[in-house]
Design an enzyme around this catalytic site. Sequence first.
Site, short mmCIF file in Angstrom:
data_model
loop_
_atom_site.label_atom_id
_atom_site.label_comp_id
_atom_site.label_asym_id
_atom_site.label_seq_id
_atom_site.Cartn_x
_atom_site.Cartn_y
_atom_site.Cartn_z
CB SER A 250 -1.02 -0.06 1.29
OG SER A 250 -0.18 0.38 2.30
CE LYS A 251 0.31 7.33 -2.08
NZ LYS A 251 0.28 8.66 -2.46
#
Length: 318
Positions: A250-251
């Site tokens: 994920s980011k």
Amino acid sequence: MRRGRFAPTPSGRLHIGNAQTALLAWLQMRAVGGEFVLRMEDIDRPRCKPEYAEQMLDDLRWLGLDWDEGPDTGGPHAPYVQSQRVDLYEQAVDKLWQDGRLYPCYCSRAELHGIAGAPHGLTSEGPVYLGTCRNLSPEERAAKEKVKTPSWRFKLPEHPLAFTDGVLGEQHVPAGAGGDFVVKRADGIFSYQIAVVVDDALMGITDVLRGADLLDSTPRQLLLYEALSWQAPQFAHVPMLHGPDGARLSKRDGAVMLTEMRQAGTRPEKLLGWLAYWCGLLDRPEPVQASDLIPAFDLAKLAQAPVSVTESALRDLM
Ligand code: GLU
């Protein structure tokens, strides 16, 4: 002629996991002199943005990938954008309906999610449908029709399924697994399952290579091929990239988006080296060009389990 494809959903920007899938699907075709198709899967339009689609094409070119047919280049199976292909999905859904393979479902979202202990279905598609609307009488249907627009579900046949995945090997799926699934939503949007089957079939795709997160969609798609009397492609599901904590990338994990790497001045060769190393095509993450990987490509070399990228690798990419 072998034909493969990469079919991203433009609901965000490309991350390194998407880049790995694109690279492998491209290599699979370039290694056998096949054709490679790019298709934008923006069927769920409210979630998608044209800017993301543009950015994706640009990021893929930066990586050194090319395609024989696609939204920008056109080709014999145009359009290559799902939102422009809804007539084709409608025809397939009509045929399934005429053949008695579908039924209208009036269950609300709250009903579907509220069933206590409903078994967990496809990660992306909520709980397994227990068949509430499968055997409604014509009178019951007529009564429900007055208060709710239905979605349309595909009636799973009574037989089990088996297929051989190009990376993961033999797969056996019991009859009824996952429950009857939606092909057209109540809001009129066609589901991923029907759109992807219609597109892959009509575009003459012989090889579907994609992330292992879609492995559990494959039985549904095989049943649609069977119901529509179309020849199914060969499937190969490649390992997902996970973040340093072992959870889905994920980011939060840092530089996982291609746009960020590009802004930071990272060379595509460096990313390609890491991608090839993570999936098992290279022994060391040394810089390479996409085309350098063609001779060595072999599905049998690919890792089967998810790969966790390390923090130091992510730092190296920035
Ligand atoms: N559009 C899907 C996604 O981005 C991929 C579909 C497929 O490869 O079958 O997850």
